[in-house]
Write a protein that holds these residues in place. Structure first.
Motif, PDB file in Angstrom:
ATOM      1  N   GLY A 159     -11.584  15.480  -6.485  1.00 49.38           N
ATOM      2  CA  GLY A 159     -12.097  14.479  -7.445  1.00 49.38           C
ATOM      3  C   GLY A 159     -11.161  13.764  -8.088  1.00 49.38           C
ATOM      4  N   LEU A 160     -10.169  14.565  -8.641  1.00 47.57           N
ATOM      5  CA  LEU A 160      -9.034  13.485  -9.467  1.00 47.57           C
ATOM      6  C   LEU A 160      -8.367  12.706  -8.637  1.00 47.57           C
ATOM      7  N   SER A 161      -7.872  12.961  -7.315  1.00 44.27           N
ATOM      8  CA  SER A 161      -7.482  11.965  -6.400  1.00 44.27           C
ATOM      9  C   SER A 161      -8.539  10.670  -6.140  1.00 44.27           C
ATOM     10  N   ASP A 162      -9.802  10.993  -6.237  1.00 42.14           N
ATOM     11  CA  ASP A 162     -10.940   9.978  -6.024  1.00 42.14           C
ATOM     12  C   ASP A 162     -10.724   9.057  -7.087  1.00 42.14           C
ATOM     13  N   GLU A 163     -10.354   9.462  -8.090  1.00 41.13           N
ATOM     14  CA  GLU A 163     -10.289   8.305  -9.495  1.00 41.13           C
ATOM     15  C   GLU A 163      -8.920   8.246  -9.495  1.00 41.13           C
ATOM     16  N   ASP A 164      -8.239   7.885  -8.107  1.00 46.90           N
ATOM     17  CA  ASP A 164      -6.812   7.367  -8.224  1.00 46.90           C
ATOM     18  C   ASP A 164      -6.067   6.367  -9.077  1.00 46.90           C
ATOM     19  N   PRO A 165      -5.615   6.479  -9.939  1.00 43.24           N
ATOM     20  CA  PRO A 165      -4.974   5.326 -10.896  1.00 43.24           C
ATOM     21  C   PRO A 165      -4.093   4.713 -10.203  1.00 43.24           C
ATOM     22  N   VAL A 166      -3.328   5.046  -8.988  1.00 45.57           N
ATOM     23  CA  VAL A 166      -2.641   4.204  -8.390  1.00 45.57           C
ATOM     24  C   VAL A 166      -3.335   3.046  -7.684  1.00 45.57           C
ATOM     25  N   LEU A 167      -4.535   3.465  -7.348  1.00 45.90           N
ATOM     26  CA  LEU A 167      -5.139   2.364  -6.516  1.00 45.90           C
ATOM     27  C   LEU A 167      -5.619   1.383  -7.599  1.00 45.90           C
ATOM     28  N   ARG A 168      -5.862   1.907  -8.875  1.00 46.04           N
ATOM     29  CA  ARG A 168      -6.585   1.156  -9.851  1.00 46.04           C
ATOM     30  C   ARG A 168      -5.481   0.084 -10.191  1.00 46.04           C
ATOM     31  N   VAL A 169      -4.128   0.498 -10.237  1.00 43.83           N
ATOM     32  CA  VAL A 169      -2.997  -0.511 -10.405  1.00 43.83           C
ATOM     33  C   VAL A 169      -3.045  -1.674  -9.631  1.00 43.83           C
ATOM     34  N   VAL A 170      -3.124  -1.050  -8.183  1.00 45.38           N
ATOM     35  CA  VAL A 170      -3.033  -1.829  -7.042  1.00 45.38           C
ATOM     36  C   VAL A 170      -4.246  -3.083  -7.036  1.00 45.38           C
ATOM     37  N   GLU A 171      -5.425  -2.355  -7.470  1.00 42.20           N
ATOM     38  CA  GLU A 171      -6.546  -3.495  -7.815  1.00 42.20           C
ATOM     39  C   GLU A 171      -6.163  -4.333  -8.733  1.00 42.20           C
ATOM     40  N   GLY A 172      -5.513  -4.056  -9.714  1.00 48.16           N
ATOM     41  CA  GLY A 172      -5.048  -4.880 -10.835  1.00 48.16           C
ATOM     42  C   GLY A 172      -4.273  -5.866 -10.440  1.00 48.16           C
ATOM     43  N   THR A 173      -3.328  -5.910  -9.477  1.00 51.32           N
ATOM     44  CA  THR A 173      -2.383  -6.706  -8.966  1.00 51.32           C
ATOM     45  C   THR A 173      -3.245  -7.980  -8.042  1.00 51.32           C
ATOM     46  N   GLY A 174      -4.321  -7.657  -7.527  1.00 55.08           N
ATOM     47  CA  GLY A 174      -5.224  -8.421  -6.804  1.00 55.08           C
ATOM     48  C   GLY A 174      -5.172  -8.068  -5.235  1.00 55.08           C
ATOM     49  N   SER A 175      -4.160  -7.047  -5.085  1.00 54.77           N
ATOM     50  CA  SER A 175      -4.027  -6.492  -3.790  1.00 54.77           C
ATOM     51  C   SER A 175      -5.240  -5.608  -3.257  1.00 54.77           C
ATOM     52  N   ASP A 176      -5.485  -5.421  -1.926  1.00 57.41           N
ATOM     53  CA  ASP A 176      -6.757  -4.727  -1.378  1.00 57.41           C
ATOM     54  C   ASP A 176      -6.051  -3.236  -1.447  1.00 57.41           C
ATOM     55  N   PRO A 177      -6.627  -2.184  -1.964  1.00 59.43           N
ATOM     56  CA  PRO A 177      -6.319  -0.909  -2.038  1.00 59.43           C
ATOM     57  C   PRO A 177      -6.295  -0.395  -0.581  1.00 59.43           C
ATOM     58  N   ARG A 178      -7.139  -0.705   0.077  1.00 56.07           N
ATOM     59  CA  ARG A 178      -7.450  -0.075   1.604  1.00 56.07           C
ATOM     60  C   ARG A 178      -6.095  -0.590   2.108  1.00 56.07           C
ATOM     61  N   ALA A 179      -5.475  -1.711   1.993  1.00 58.90           N
ATOM     62  CA  ALA A 179      -4.584  -2.153   2.667  1.00 58.90           C
ATOM     63  C   ALA A 179      -3.076  -1.557   2.427  1.00 58.90           C
ATOM     64  N   PHE A 180      -2.987  -1.300   0.982  1.00 60.87           N
ATOM     65  CA  PHE A 180      -2.102  -0.452   0.149  1.00 60.87           C
ATOM     66  C   PHE A 180      -1.894   0.820   1.020  1.00 60.87           C
ATOM     67  N   ARG A 181      -3.104   1.568   1.120  1.00 60.29           N
ATOM     68  CA  ARG A 181      -3.077   2.929   1.628  1.00 60.29           C
ATOM     69  C   ARG A 181      -2.787   2.807   3.031  1.00 60.29           C
ATOM     70  N   ALA A 182      -3.006   1.759   3.737  1.00 53.78           N
ATOM     71  CA  ALA A 182      -2.778   1.751   5.119  1.00 53.78           C
ATOM     72  C   ALA A 182      -1.249   1.479   5.188  1.00 53.78           C
ATOM     73  N   ALA A 183      -0.873   0.658   4.542  1.00 57.76           N
ATOM     74  CA  ALA A 183       0.604   0.438   4.449  1.00 57.76           C
ATOM     75  C   ALA A 183       1.490   1.860   4.230  1.00 57.76           C
ATOM     76  N   LEU A 184       0.941   2.497   3.231  1.00 58.28           N
ATOM     77  CA  LEU A 184       1.528   3.678   2.560  1.00 58.28           C
ATOM     78  C   LEU A 184       1.478   4.757   4.049  1.00 58.28           C
ATOM     79  N   LEU A 185       0.385   5.021   4.492  1.00 62.09           N
ATOM     80  CA  LEU A 185       0.187   5.856   5.765  1.00 62.09           C
ATOM     81  C   LEU A 185       1.336   5.331   6.907  1.00 62.09           C
ATOM     82  N   ALA A 186       1.318   4.126   7.094  1.00 61.97           N
ATOM     83  CA  ALA A 186       2.104   3.596   8.239  1.00 61.97           C
ATOM     84  C   ALA A 186       3.745   4.066   7.901  1.00 61.97           C
ATOM     85  N   LEU A 187       4.014   4.247   6.726  1.00 56.86           N
ATOM     86  CA  LEU A 187       5.463   4.266   6.187  1.00 56.86           C
ATOM     87  C   LEU A 187       5.668   5.895   6.431  1.00 56.86           C
TER      88      LEU A 187
END
Length: 165
Positions: free
Chosen positions: A111-139
């Motif tokens: 539940g804590l990770s569902d409220e992921d502040p990292v993804l909120r920061v990513v959203e704040g930059t105008g980036s797509d959180p799903r694309a960010f997660r996909a890029a991290l997973l690829a790395l």
């Protein structure tokens, strides 16, 4: 802290990524501590969802020393998150299993990770959180496969033995 943020603009990508990872890990540790959890306990609970296993196997899969896993399990046992019992097939072995309290602790961590502040920061930059997660997973997949080429799936390979989990 503003100086660090300003200086960071000139850092190589690897330094930015490793610094971001450490800062996110500290934030995650703080969030877990508020619920009497640790990163190590969450890793162990997640691994125990596969079923009862030995302390040695848990340590191997988590990429830590057996003694380190023993300390983690003791703390979890004190909180009722895991139970130890003799293996009915081999009475010399002790199996560790997750309890209902452990499953609840893992749900809390999830539940804590569902409220992921990292993804909120990513959203704040105008980036797509799903694309960010996909890029991290690829790395992770790319560098895990290079580090552990014999593993059936690079994500299943443990980190270096002895490193904290």
């Amino acid at each position: 802290m503003a100086d660090v943020a300003d200086d960071a603009r000139d850092w190589p990508t690897g330094r930015l990524l490793s610094t971001a990872a450490r800062l996110v890990e500290h934030a995650w540790d703080d969030a877990l501590a508020a619920h009497e959890l640790t990163h190590s306990r969450v890793v162990a609970l997640h691994l125990l969802l596969d079923g009862p296993t030995t302390q040695r196997d848990l340590a191997r899969r988590a990429g830590v020393e057996e003694q380190t896993m023993g300390r983690v399990l003791r703390g979890m046992e004190e909180r009722g998150q895991v139970a130890r019992a003799r293996d009915s097939a081999d009475r010399r072995r002790t199996l560790v299993s997750v309890t209902d309290a452990g499953r609840e602790a893992l749900r809390t961590a999830t539940g804590l990770s569902d409220e992921d502040p990292v993804l909120r920061v990513v959203e704040g930059t105008g980036s797509d959180p799903r694309a960010f997660r996909a890029a991290l997973l690829a790395l992770v997949q790319h560098f895990a496969a290079r580090r552990w080429p014999d593993a059936p799936d690079g994500l299943d390979a443990p980190p270096d033995a002895g490193s904290p989990s």
